[in-house]
Design an enzyme around this catalytic site. Structure first.
Site, PDB file in Angstrom:
ATOM      1  N   HIS A  23       0.855  -1.194   0.000  1.00 42.79           N
ATOM      2  CA  HIS A  23       0.000   0.000   0.000  1.00 42.79           C
ATOM      3  C   HIS A  23       0.888   1.239   0.000  1.00 42.79           C
ATOM      4  O   HIS A  23       1.342   1.715   1.037  1.00 42.79           O
ATOM      5  CB  HIS A  23      -0.921  -0.008   1.227  1.00 42.79           C
ATOM      6  CG  HIS A  23      -2.006   1.022   1.165  1.00 42.79           C
ATOM      7  ND1 HIS A  23      -3.340   0.704   1.302  1.00 42.79           N
ATOM      8  CD2 HIS A  23      -1.974   2.365   0.997  1.00 42.79           C
ATOM      9  CE1 HIS A  23      -4.072   1.795   1.222  1.00 42.79           C
ATOM     10  NE2 HIS A  23      -3.256   2.824   1.028  1.00 42.79           N
ATOM     11  N   GLU A 215     -10.868   3.204   7.274  1.00 43.41           N
ATOM     12  CA  GLU A 215      -9.879   4.179   7.751  1.00 43.41           C
ATOM     13  C   GLU A 215     -10.612   5.392   8.306  1.00 43.41           C
ATOM     14  O   GLU A 215     -10.716   5.565   9.513  1.00 43.41           O
ATOM     15  CB  GLU A 215      -8.937   4.605   6.631  1.00 43.41           C
ATOM     16  CG  GLU A 215      -7.886   5.606   7.095  1.00 43.41           C
ATOM     17  CD  GLU A 215      -7.138   6.266   5.952  1.00 43.41           C
ATOM     18  OE1 GLU A 215      -6.070   6.824   6.214  1.00 43.41           O
ATOM     19  OE2 GLU A 215      -7.625   6.234   4.814  1.00 43.41           O
TER      20      GLU A 215
END
Length: 382
Positions: A23, A215
């Site tokens: 990521h 998130e």
């Protein structure tokens, strides 16, 4: 962490350890000096600083400011100088070089092709320029004694309406440098279900995709990404902690979604420093990664945006070693998790684990054992 602590990996050992990165955003990892040079080449005069060191500090301060508009402004600057084939090639090549120098042996780098069309490039030209840059970066890394393999993830923006188009683009280039698909951008108000046609297409094509979820938004984001969209991995996923209860006596109870994520071994792309900047976690000590590691979720460690966070894979692991006392065994566990979760064929993942990652950590563990023995006997200074 200090080099005098024999039971912990040293900063040098962390840097030399083989690492896997799943990521990382291409437009979030430029060298400050490159931004300045590219801005000068294209006549972009909106940079807040023209000194590389000061510009790097500005990016980190802006990301730490707590102001969403200022944080988003950082990407406006990087994307502004990534609108030509030459710029994309350079940024991609330097990305691969920088990661290899930091000990990364495999990386999946994501970017949104739709954000690089302002100077007239086509989507295909963007992808080919980035792919060529990654290959050049791999060659330069090899010439400098490092090995790295880089795959691209094509990202669609959640607030836009081009997800299916980008998914089709990812599928066309799946055997030519692109290993999967992603969606990114604000979670609140832009659920992944807005792009079901893209995910259904990718599933029909047996292609891989990850989704930014859990998130900024909570459990519903994770549930939709998994159950409605069928994501192979979760970008961040830190909010899964909201489905875990820890009693006063220390006993832990997982909710059904958390149990599902753990039982199905769904990879979580954790980005500790970035999560602190976005207030997804209050501190490294309070980051969910500590508890999730103990509960044996499929965790991976990542950088997200190296420029904005002033970070690298080595720095992320240094923070975790400092905070949780992680050993080389823990680092290997995270790294093998990441390699198992990569979007390349099984035999190639297995080869990386058995031929690169495990031997690399075995060598470092031998060093660690020597240091520990020498420190205990008092014959050699730690």
């Amino acid at each position: 962490m200090t080099s005098e602590t024999p039971n912990l990996p040293t900063p040098d050992q962390i840097r030399r350890s083989p690492k896997v990165l799943l990521h990382d955003h291409l437009d979030g990892g430029l060298r400050p000096g490159t931004i300045i040079e590219l801005a000068d080449e294209v006549g972009y005069d909106k940079l807040p600083e023209t000194d590389a060191d000061k510009l790097g500090v500005w990016f980190r301060d802006a990301a730490d400011s707590g102001s969403l508009p200022r944080y988003l402004e950082t990407f406006a600057h990087t994307c502004a100088v990534m609108q030509t084939k030459e710029a994309l090639f350079r940024v991609a090549a330097e990305c691969a070089e920088d990661l290899a120098e930091d000990g990364v042996v495999y990386a999946e780098i994501r970017y949104a092709p739709e954000q690089h069309l302002e100077a007239g490039l086509t989507l295909e030209e963007v992808v080919e320029a980035v792919n060529d840059g990654f290959r050049e970066g791999e060659r330069r890394a090899k010439a400098n004694g490092h090995r790295i393999r880089v795959g691209a993830l094509l990202t669609a923006m959640r607030h836009a309406a081009r997800a299916l188009e980008i998914a089709e683009l990812a599928n066309r280039y799946r055997d030519n440098g692109v290993v999967g698909f992603d969606i990114a951008g604000a979670e609140a108000g832009f659920p992944p279900t807005r792009h079901l046609d893209a995910f259904e297409y990718l599933k029909r094509e047996n292609n891989h995709f990850t989704i930014h979820a859990g998130e900024a938004f909570g459990l519903p984001s994770i549930w939709q990404a998994l159950q409605w969209c069928g994501a192979d991995r979760l970008g961040h996923g830190v909010k899964i902690i909201d489905d875990i209860e820890v009693a006063e006596d220390g006993s832990v109870k997982l909710g059904r979604l958390a149990s599902y994520v753990r039982d199905k071994r769904i990879p979580l792309e954790m980005c500790p420093t970035s999560n602190l900047q976005t207030a997804a976690a209050a501190s490294y000590a309070e980051h969910p990664i500590g508890l999730l590691r103990k509960l044996h979720f499929r965790l991976t460690v990542n950088t997200d945006n190296r420029l904005m966070s002033g970070t690298s894979m080595s720095r992320e692991f240094e923070h975790l070693v400092d905070t949780f006392g992680y050993s080389l065994d823990d680092m290997q566990w995270f790294t093998v998790n990441a390699m198992k979760s990569a979007f390349i064929p099984f035999d190639e993942r297995l080869a990386m684990i058995n031929d690169v990652i495990k031997p690399g950590y075995a060598e470092l563990k031998s060093e660690w054992l020597f240091r520990q023995t020498a420190s205990t006997s008092g014959t050699v200074s730690a």
